[in-house]
Design a protein around this motif. Structure first.
Motif, PDB file in Angstrom:
ATOM      1  N   CYS A 168      -0.123 -10.548   8.286  1.00 22.80           N
ATOM      2  CA  CYS A 168       0.464 -11.876   8.483  1.00 22.80           C
ATOM      3  C   CYS A 168       1.956 -11.792   8.836  1.00 22.80           C
ATOM      4  O   CYS A 168       2.298 -11.365   9.917  1.00 22.80           O
ATOM      5  CB  CYS A 168       0.216 -12.758   7.260  1.00 22.80           C
ATOM      6  N   PHE A 169       2.864 -12.188   7.935  1.00 22.66           N
ATOM      7  CA  PHE A 169       4.297 -12.068   8.217  1.00 22.66           C
ATOM      8  C   PHE A 169       4.652 -10.640   8.613  1.00 22.66           C
ATOM      9  O   PHE A 169       5.470 -10.406   9.506  1.00 22.66           O
ATOM     10  CB  PHE A 169       5.102 -12.500   6.991  1.00 22.66           C
ATOM     11  N   GLY A 170       4.003  -9.674   7.984  1.00 18.76           N
ATOM     12  CA  GLY A 170       4.301  -8.273   8.251  1.00 18.76           C
ATOM     13  C   GLY A 170       4.054  -7.862   9.685  1.00 18.76           C
ATOM     14  O   GLY A 170       4.809  -7.061  10.251  1.00 18.76           O
ATOM     15  N   ILE A 171       2.994  -8.388  10.301  1.00 24.23           N
ATOM     16  CA  ILE A 171       2.710  -7.998  11.690  1.00 24.23           C
ATOM     17  C   ILE A 171       3.826  -8.474  12.617  1.00 24.23           C
ATOM     18  O   ILE A 171       4.147  -7.818  13.612  1.00 24.23           O
ATOM     19  CB  ILE A 171       1.337  -8.529  12.159  1.00 24.23           C
ATOM     20  N   VAL A 195      18.608 -12.675   1.808  1.00 20.52           N
ATOM     21  CA  VAL A 195      17.407 -12.017   1.292  1.00 20.52           C
ATOM     22  C   VAL A 195      16.405 -11.769   2.406  1.00 20.52           C
ATOM     23  O   VAL A 195      15.847 -10.676   2.534  1.00 20.52           O
ATOM     24  CB  VAL A 195      16.775 -12.853   0.164  1.00 20.52           C
ATOM     25  N   GLN A 196      16.172 -12.782   3.246  1.00 27.47           N
ATOM     26  CA  GLN A 196      15.209 -12.606   4.328  1.00 27.47           C
ATOM     27  C   GLN A 196      15.664 -11.543   5.306  1.00 27.47           C
ATOM     28  O   GLN A 196      14.877 -10.683   5.725  1.00 27.47           O
ATOM     29  CB  GLN A 196      14.957 -13.917   5.070  1.00 27.47           C
ATOM     30  N   ARG A 197      16.945 -11.567   5.670  1.00 31.16           N
ATOM     31  CA  ARG A 197      17.435 -10.551   6.609  1.00 31.16           C
ATOM     32  C   ARG A 197      17.306  -9.149   6.019  1.00 31.16           C
ATOM     33  O   ARG A 197      16.926  -8.204   6.714  1.00 31.16           O
ATOM     34  CB  ARG A 197      18.884 -10.859   6.990  1.00 31.16           C
ATOM     35  N   ARG A 198      17.608  -8.996   4.732  1.00 30.13           N
ATOM     36  CA  ARG A 198      17.498  -7.680   4.112  1.00 30.13           C
ATOM     37  C   ARG A 198      16.057  -7.204   4.042  1.00 30.13           C
ATOM     38  O   ARG A 198      15.757  -6.049   4.383  1.00 30.13           O
ATOM     39  CB  ARG A 198      18.096  -7.703   2.697  1.00 30.13           C
ATOM     40  N   LEU A 199      15.153  -8.081   3.620  1.00 34.20           N
ATOM     41  CA  LEU A 199      13.770  -7.613   3.474  1.00 34.20           C
ATOM     42  C   LEU A 199      13.126  -7.316   4.831  1.00 34.20           C
ATOM     43  O   LEU A 199      12.283  -6.422   4.938  1.00 34.20           O
ATOM     44  CB  LEU A 199      12.941  -8.576   2.633  1.00 34.20           C
ATOM     45  N   GLU A 200      13.523  -8.036   5.878  1.00 39.26           N
ATOM     46  CA  GLU A 200      13.021  -7.696   7.205  1.00 39.26           C
ATOM     47  C   GLU A 200      13.473  -6.290   7.600  1.00 39.26           C
ATOM     48  O   GLU A 200      12.693  -5.500   8.161  1.00 39.26           O
ATOM     49  CB  GLU A 200      13.489  -8.726   8.238  1.00 39.26           C
ATOM     50  N   GLY A 226       1.085   5.304   0.800  1.00 37.77           N
ATOM     51  CA  GLY A 226       0.888   4.228   1.765  1.00 37.77           C
ATOM     52  C   GLY A 226       1.409   2.913   1.243  1.00 37.77           C
ATOM     53  O   GLY A 226       1.716   2.761   0.049  1.00 37.77           O
ATOM     54  N   PHE A 227       1.506   1.924   2.151  1.00 43.46           N
ATOM     55  CA  PHE A 227       2.135   0.650   1.842  1.00 43.46           C
ATOM     56  C   PHE A 227       1.252  -0.499   2.317  1.00 43.46           C
ATOM     57  O   PHE A 227       0.706  -0.451   3.421  1.00 43.46           O
ATOM     58  CB  PHE A 227       3.505   0.565   2.516  1.00 43.46           C
ATOM     59  N   LEU A 228       1.136  -1.528   1.470  1.00 39.62           N
ATOM     60  CA  LEU A 228       0.438  -2.762   1.822  1.00 39.62           C
ATOM     61  C   LEU A 228       1.457  -3.890   1.808  1.00 39.62           C
ATOM     62  O   LEU A 228       2.119  -4.118   0.791  1.00 39.62           O
ATOM     63  CB  LEU A 228      -0.677  -3.077   0.824  1.00 39.62           C
ATOM     64  N   VAL A 229       1.622  -4.563   2.943  1.00 42.43           N
ATOM     65  CA  VAL A 229       2.579  -5.661   3.049  1.00 42.43           C
ATOM     66  C   VAL A 229       1.802  -6.953   3.239  1.00 42.43           C
ATOM     67  O   VAL A 229       0.967  -7.064   4.149  1.00 42.43           O
ATOM     68  CB  VAL A 229       3.554  -5.446   4.221  1.00 42.43           C
ATOM     69  N   GLY A 230       2.058  -7.931   2.387  1.00 45.29           N
ATOM     70  CA  GLY A 230       1.332  -9.189   2.444  1.00 45.29           C
ATOM     71  C   GLY A 230       2.049 -10.247   3.242  1.00 45.29           C
ATOM     72  O   GLY A 230       2.947  -9.974   4.043  1.00 45.29           O
TER      73      GLY A 230
END
Length: 253
Positions: free
Chosen positions: A109-112, A76-81, A56-60
């Motif tokens: 937060c950002f992940g949702i 970086v932001q485009r890749r991580l999204e 499983g994964f936890l994204v903060g």
């Protein structure tokens, strides 16, 4: 439960804040360090074999926003999204409800925002929330949910965000709502969860995170002491119980 560890996926450029967030997740879930590993997605792309290695994964959270103009997003932001969408998509398209197998995820937060957009929902700047405690209410479905169902039907949680959603994506089930931001938690299938609030920090850890982002526009910098006092006075016991339920259901034995 499984023998594979969980993975905390870091999307914060500030390494100190990321390390503290990892520790907040680990402590809230009462996991040993070897049961929750960390991957810095800001500095390293997602490995190809993550679904083979982790249960499983936890994204903060992150100072990034899904609603940032594309022209202002750096590589970086485009890749991580895209990497976060890969994780969420892999979970959402996994085994059907009741199979008991496949990866799980908790995006916060950002992940949702990333998950909501990926699923065809709308993320906008219309639903920001101030830094500090807010009241969260479980929906009828939330009261029946395996992770949230044992929580108080109304509880306090910590938020600090500039964007949000007014309705859940088409395939999601709304689990929790709030006055300032209607979508506070939802589930997709039986293994993908997303929360707008931060479920992991203690109030003390949250004020330490506030200090890192003091000048990032989440609150007036000169009001740090006032906001921190309000945070420290809050009782935020229920969100951590949700994370412990996630660890019991999907974490290592």
């Amino acid at each position: 439960m499984t023998s594979a560890p969980l993975l905390y996926v870091c999307v914060r450029p500030q390494q100190g804040a990321a390390a503290a967030e990892y520790e907040s997740f680990r402590t809230a879930m009462r996991l040993e360090a070897g049961h929750l590993e960390m991957h810095d997605l800001v500095r390293e792309p997602l490995p190809d074999d993550v679904f083979d290695r982790y249960s499983g994964f936890l994204v903060g959270g992150s100072p990034f926003n899904v609603t940032d103009p594309e022209s202002s997003k750096h590589d970086v932001q485009r890749r991580l999204e895209k990497d976060l969408e890969r994780i969420a998509g892999g979970i959402a398209s996994g085994p059907s409800t009741g199979s008991g197998t496949g990866p799980a995820g908790m995006f916060t937060c950002f992940g949702i925002g990333v998950v909501t957009r990926m699923l065809g929902g709308e993320v906008s700047r219309a639903f920001p929330e101030d830094t500090g405690p807010v009241a969260i209410s479980l929906t009828v479905e939330g009261q029946k949910d395996p992770l949230l169902g044992s929580l108080a039907t109304r509880f306090a949680a910590l938020t600090a965000h500039k964007e949000g959603a007014g309705v859940v994506p088409p395939t999601a089930t709304l689990l929790a709502t709030g006055d300032g931001c209607p979508v506070q938690a939802y589930r997709v299938g039986d293994r993908l969860y997303a929360t707008q609030f931060h479920p992991e920090p203690t109030t003390r850890a949250f004020t330490e995170r506030m200090a890192v982002y003091r000048d990032d526009g989440y609150f007036a910098a000169e009001e740090y002491d006032v906001v921190a006092t309000r945070v420290l006075a809050a009782s935020v016991t229920e969100p951590a119980r949700m994370l412990r339920a996630f660890a019991r259901a999907f974490g290592p034995a």
